[in-house]
Write a protein that holds these residues in place. Structure first.
Motif, PDB file in Angstrom:
ATOM      1  N   LEU A  43       4.302 115.058  18.892  1.00 20.63           N
ATOM      2  CA  LEU A  43       4.545 114.133  20.001  1.00 20.63           C
ATOM      3  C   LEU A  43       3.623 112.925  19.956  1.00 20.63           C
ATOM      4  O   LEU A  43       3.971 111.843  20.416  1.00 20.63           O
ATOM      5  N   GLU A  44       2.409 113.129  19.412  1.00 14.11           N
ATOM      6  CA  GLU A  44       1.476 111.999  19.357  1.00 14.11           C
ATOM      7  C   GLU A  44       2.025 110.845  18.527  1.00 14.11           C
ATOM      8  O   GLU A  44       1.667 109.696  18.726  1.00 14.11           O
ATOM      9  N   MET A  87      -1.561 118.464  38.201  1.00 17.87           N
ATOM     10  CA  MET A  87      -1.215 117.525  37.126  1.00 17.87           C
ATOM     11  C   MET A  87      -2.061 117.807  35.892  1.00 17.87           C
ATOM     12  O   MET A  87      -1.605 117.684  34.762  1.00 17.87           O
ATOM     13  N   GLU A 102       3.354 117.585  31.396  1.00 16.38           N
ATOM     14  CA  GLU A 102       3.188 116.274  32.030  1.00 16.38           C
ATOM     15  C   GLU A 102       4.359 115.977  32.951  1.00 16.38           C
ATOM     16  O   GLU A 102       4.928 114.889  32.932  1.00 16.38           O
ATOM     17  N   TYR A 157       0.601 107.122  44.128  1.00 17.20           N
ATOM     18  CA  TYR A 157      -0.637 106.373  44.310  1.00 17.20           C
ATOM     19  C   TYR A 157      -0.547 105.413  45.495  1.00 17.20           C
ATOM     20  O   TYR A 157      -1.541 104.968  46.012  1.00 17.20           O
ATOM     21  N   LEU A 208      -6.554 104.829  38.198  1.00 19.52           N
ATOM     22  CA  LEU A 208      -5.948 106.069  37.747  1.00 19.52           C
ATOM     23  C   LEU A 208      -4.449 105.862  37.558  1.00 19.52           C
ATOM     24  O   LEU A 208      -3.850 104.998  38.194  1.00 19.52           O
ATOM     25  N   THR A 209      -3.887 106.652  36.671  1.00 20.66           N
ATOM     26  CA  THR A 209      -2.466 106.517  36.359  1.00 20.66           C
ATOM     27  C   THR A 209      -1.807 107.887  36.370  1.00 20.66           C
ATOM     28  O   THR A 209      -2.474 108.897  36.582  1.00 20.66           O
ATOM     29  N   GLN A 210      -0.487 107.911  36.127  1.00 26.16           N
ATOM     30  CA  GLN A 210       0.188 109.206  36.005  1.00 26.16           C
ATOM     31  C   GLN A 210      -0.374 109.969  34.816  1.00 26.16           C
ATOM     32  O   GLN A 210      -0.383 111.189  34.804  1.00 26.16           O
ATOM     33  N   GLN A 211      -0.847 109.227  33.807  1.00 23.24           N
ATOM     34  CA  GLN A 211      -1.336 109.877  32.595  1.00 23.24           C
ATOM     35  C   GLN A 211      -2.781 110.348  32.769  1.00 23.24           C
ATOM     36  O   GLN A 211      -3.114 111.495  32.488  1.00 23.24           O
ATOM     37  N   VAL A 212      -3.648 109.431  33.220  1.00 19.66           N
ATOM     38  CA  VAL A 212      -5.049 109.800  33.453  1.00 19.66           C
ATOM     39  C   VAL A 212      -5.220 109.934  34.963  1.00 19.66           C
ATOM     40  O   VAL A 212      -5.475 108.976  35.668  1.00 19.66           O
ATOM     41  N   SER A 213      -5.056 111.165  35.459  1.00 21.56           N
ATOM     42  CA  SER A 213      -4.963 111.327  36.907  1.00 21.56           C
ATOM     43  C   SER A 213      -6.302 111.680  37.555  1.00 21.56           C
ATOM     44  O   SER A 213      -6.396 111.739  38.769  1.00 21.56           O
ATOM     45  N   TRP A 214      -7.321 111.928  36.741  1.00 18.87           N
ATOM     46  CA  TRP A 214      -8.668 112.095  37.272  1.00 18.87           C
ATOM     47  C   TRP A 214      -9.574 111.111  36.553  1.00 18.87           C
ATOM     48  O   TRP A 214      -9.422 110.889  35.352  1.00 18.87           O
ATOM     49  N   PHE A 218      -7.337 113.878  29.150  1.00 16.73           N
ATOM     50  CA  PHE A 218      -6.031 113.314  29.482  1.00 16.73           C
ATOM     51  C   PHE A 218      -5.479 112.413  28.373  1.00 16.73           C
ATOM     52  O   PHE A 218      -4.424 111.815  28.526  1.00 16.73           O
ATOM     53  N   PRO A 261      -4.844 112.026  24.184  1.00 16.16           N
ATOM     54  CA  PRO A 261      -3.492 111.684  24.621  1.00 16.16           C
ATOM     55  C   PRO A 261      -2.956 112.737  25.600  1.00 16.16           C
ATOM     56  O   PRO A 261      -3.491 113.834  25.674  1.00 16.16           O
ATOM     57  N   THR A 262      -1.893 112.396  26.295  1.00 14.23           N
ATOM     58  CA  THR A 262      -1.313 113.339  27.249  1.00 14.23           C
ATOM     59  C   THR A 262      -0.522 114.398  26.488  1.00 14.23           C
ATOM     60  O   THR A 262      -0.268 114.240  25.295  1.00 14.23           O
ATOM     61  N   PRO A 263      -0.115 115.469  27.179  1.00 14.77           N
ATOM     62  CA  PRO A 263       0.660 116.508  26.498  1.00 14.77           C
ATOM     63  C   PRO A 263       1.929 115.965  25.828  1.00 14.77           C
ATOM     64  O   PRO A 263       2.383 116.532  24.843  1.00 14.77           O
ATOM     65  N   THR A 264       2.505 114.890  26.340  1.00 13.90           N
ATOM     66  CA  THR A 264       3.703 114.373  25.673  1.00 13.90           C
ATOM     67  C   THR A 264       3.343 113.286  24.668  1.00 13.90           C
ATOM     68  O   THR A 264       4.200 112.544  24.219  1.00 13.90           O
ATOM     69  N   GLY A 265       2.062 113.162  24.340  1.00 13.10           N
ATOM     70  CA  GLY A 265       1.670 112.244  23.283  1.00 13.10           C
ATOM     71  C   GLY A 265       1.506 110.807  23.739  1.00 13.10           C
ATOM     72  O   GLY A 265       1.392 109.902  22.917  1.00 13.10           O
ATOM     73  N   ASP A 266       1.488 110.595  25.051  1.00 13.34           N
ATOM     74  CA  ASP A 266       1.290 109.250  25.571  1.00 13.34           C
ATOM     75  C   ASP A 266      -0.205 108.915  25.483  1.00 13.34           C
ATOM     76  O   ASP A 266      -1.044 109.789  25.655  1.00 13.34           O
ATOM     77  N   VAL A 302      -2.783 106.460  27.208  1.00 15.29           N
ATOM     78  CA  VAL A 302      -3.114 105.442  28.194  1.00 15.29           C
ATOM     79  C   VAL A 302      -4.615 105.510  28.428  1.00 15.29           C
ATOM     80  O   VAL A 302      -5.154 106.586  28.677  1.00 15.29           O
TER      81      VAL A 302
END
Ligand code: SF4
Ligand code: SF4
Lengths: 274, 402
Positions: A158-159, A221, A227, A233, B53-59, B351, B353-358, B360
């Motif tokens: 996926l990366e 989350m 994800e 927000y 913060l974003t949906q990807q980096v939520s903390w 966070f 990369p994210t689990p889906t490889g994003d 941010v």
């Protein structure tokens, strides 16, 4: 949705509210400056000045009524009736639309599952937008449950893929597409994580969230391996005309600010056999 | 009862009177606290959108600071054990300061968690009867319980001892010693639970490691004493109370063991990551070398390591650490190094990369910066006040009128 004003109509009409919104927007831009950028201190000063104005108008986002609202599982039928009526009234006030909030329960002997044929998916993202429309997801900021990842044919790393593919047509040569959303896990880590039981698995397999109970800690989350969860927000914005009036308490009603949401399997449809 | 009210009145008076330097310090802290509060009010109105913060980096910064401060709180145990278990009389003189620092750190932790909440007014969902605490399944529920417990312990023990001293009475052992011993185990538990908070999920391989808890404790046992050294140097310098050299020596020793040990554990982690070299190495790669041209954290983590390295040199070279200025520099480097490594260097890459490889990236916004600064200032404020009162009572300057 650029170029289209989608803030709620009722506040648009009041010039005072509009002015407030401008102040807020200004403060926000100042506050959002990444802290390593130059001119940070200057911005900070500006933020401070406008902040004082905003503080003066600061208000509470919750009423006593909702403050002591019970957890979904502890609500009696009368409680639910009252709560749903309140949500309907709020929607009417905010969007000028009549909506109905229902609460279809899980059916006996039914357990849901879904299949996606990866060899048929061509990456056109129609499902993403249909989902947004059905589920009253915020258009600004855009919140989407389904994420389609474009991958090179022959790999699942996926990366190396991207969810931000663009172009005139899909599918692109030698690419495959992987749509991802909440998998309604059998042993969901998000449910384990939630410190206040705001999210749980129902007996038909659907993992739901009580948006009026979630404290917005976002621990779920961090826990979700797919994800799948999204955080509000800011106050979600949906254009009046795009509101889907057929709403479920645990599914597609317009979410409050500061809570987490995710795919709820369209339970207001699926549990009714649609 | 009357003495008790008098006690509070005397304490408050003592806390808010002092030299001009003291007033200036308090004024500065009040100002910073107020500005943080003002920004927080905006955050309440607008939502967490004032953060980056974003949906990807939520903390982000809030949780990073929280993690670091749990360590500071746990580190009080380093003075509690020698005092109450090994009866080191010199350390007994300052142990209350360490306990009050722990209490302050916990208050700050709770504030950092609170400002991170999307719906802070729903904190009542944590409470018995009104709420539904997901105990024992949720590690966050555990954390809330152990942190609150540790706060109460660290308020009770110094509070009780000081009150007895104030009244000129002998403290009853039964009224505080059991709590002291409880707090020793409790201190270890708060940081362990906080490590489990991150380590428990397979979806974040960067955090999903068994040595998270030991690493947390060891780094806390380096940064905590370093902060204490800074505090004691300040007390030594700005008050007429003298801190004994033996206390500095003790703290220095602890740091000179804990800090290299922290490096060792980090090395173990890095070996596992990079020798295995699986797809799960992506986060570590991002942190240390950058990934696909993104490397925002790379300079931070290397400077953190350099700072910790420099601190190790200072704390193991006699000629350097005997010099107060070097001692201060070494402690500051140690604190900063651990703060970056454990905060930004541990939370954010989880966070990315994210689990889906994003992929941010994240840097705190000015709003987050001001709110964090406000909480730090508030912590410094209550700690200054509490430490001042404690020292005054301990040194016989504040006594009940009889
Ligand atoms: S949100 Fe994530 S962890 Fe929870 S059920 Fe959905 S996919 Fe599983
Ligand atoms: S954000 Fe809401 S649903 Fe998620 S863990 Fe926190 S309280 Fe539970």
């Amino acid at each position: 949705m650029p170029g289209k004003s989608i803030s709620d109509e009722s506040t648009q009409k009041r010039p005072q509210a509009r002015a407030l919104r401008r102040v807020e927007a200004e403060v926000e831009t100042a506050l959002k400056t990444p802290i390593d950028r130059r001119g940070f201190l200057k911005r900070l000063g500006a933020a401070g000045a406008t902040a004082t104005a905003a503080v003066a108008t600061g208000g509470c986002t919750t009423s006593w009524d909702t403050f002591f609202q019970k957890h979904y599982k502890e609500m009696t039928d009368e409680d639910k009736e009252r709560v749903f009526a309140r949500i309907e009234k709020e929607a009417e006030k905010r969007f000028g639309r009549r909506v109905t909030v229902s609460d279809p329960g899980p059916l006996d002997g039914v357990s849901f599952a879904f299949c996606i044929s990866l060899s048929l998916c061509n990456g056109n993202r129609k499902c993403v937008h249909a989902c947004v429309e059905e589920n009253n997801q915020s258009r600004n900021p855009a919140i989407q449950y389904i994420k389609v990842v474009e991958l090179d044919r022959g790999t699942l790393n996926l990366e190396k893929g991207t969810a931000y593919y663009e172009g005139d047509s899909v599918p692109a040569a030698d690419k495959v597409y992987l749509p991802m959303q909440c998998n309604q896990c059998d042993n969901p880590p998000c449910v384990k994580a939630c410190p206040v039981e705001a999210t749980w698995k129902e007996k038909d397999g659907i993992v739901v969230i009580d948006y009026d109970w979630c404290i917005g800690c976002r621990y779920c989350m961090a826990a979700c391996p797919y994800e799948a969860r999204r955080f509000n927000y800011r106050e979600p914005q949906v254009p009046r005309a795009d509101i889907n009036p057929n709403q479920g308490y645990l599914s597609n009603r317009v979410r409050p600010k500061g809570v987490v949401e995710k795919c709820h399997f369209c339970l207001h449809r699926t549990r009714n056999g649609h | 009862m009357r003495t008790y009210f008098q006690y509070w009145r005397d304490m408050l008076r003592c806390a808010f009177t002092g030299s001009n330097v003291y007033y200036a310090w308090i004024a500065l802290l009040v100002l910073l606290t107020a500005s943080g509060l003002a920004v927080y009010v905006i955050q309440l109105r607008v939502g967490l959108a004032v953060t980056n913060l974003t949906q990807q980096v939520s903390w982000g910064a809030y949780i990073a600071n929280f993690t670091f401060l749990v360590g500071v709180a746990a580190a009080a145990v380093l003075l509690v054990v020698p005092t109450y278990v090994y009866h080191r009389e010199d350390i007994r003189e300052v142990v209350l300061i360490a306990e009050l620092m722990a209490a302050t750190a916990i208050v700050m932790c709770l504030l950092f968690v609170t400002v991170d909440l999307g719906r802070p007014e729903r904190f009542i969902h944590f409470l018995p009867f009104l709420g539904r605490l997901n105990f024992p399944l949720s590690m966050l529920a555990w954390d809330v319980i152990v942190l609150t417990g540790y706060l109460l312990l660290n308020l009770h023990v110094p509070g009780y001892l000081l009150y007895q001293l104030y009244r000129g009475r002998q403290p009853a052992k039964a009224a505080y010693l059991p709590f002291v011993f409880l707090s020793i185990f409790w201190a270890i538990s708060i940081h362990t639970v906080t490590a489990f908070l991150y380590g428990g999920f397979g979806g974040r391989p960067f955090w999903n490691t068994a040595i998270m808890a030991p690493r947390f404790l060891v780094s806390a046992f380096a940064s905590g004493p370093a902060i204490l050294i800074l505090v004691f140097v300040a007390i030594d310098r700005f008050t007429d109370i003298e801190i004994r050299e033996s206390i500095f020596k003790f703290l220095r020793r602890v740091i000179s063991i804990a800090l290299p040990l922290n490096f060792f554990l980090l090395g173990c982690e890095l070996f596992k990551e990079f020798y295995t070299d699986s797809v799960h190495t992506a986060s570590a790669e991002y942190l240390f070398f950058g990934l696909f041209g993104h490397g925002l954290l790379v300079p931070y983590i290397w400077s953190a390591l350099a700072m910790s390295g420099a601190a190790i040199v200072i704390f193991s070279t006699e000629r350097l650490y005997r010099d107060r200025r070097w001692l201060i520099a070494g402690s500051a480097l140690c604190v900063l190094g651990v703060w970056i490594e454990k905060g930004m260097g541990l939370i954010i890459p989880g966070f990315i990369p994210t689990p889906t490889g994003d992929l941010v990236e994240y840097t705190p916004s000015a709003g987050e910066f001001l709110i964090c600064l406000g909480i730090w200032a508030f912590g410094a404020l209550i700690f200054t006040a509490m430490a001042k009162v404690a020292l005054a009572i301990q040194h016989g300057r504040l006594r009940a009128q009889t």
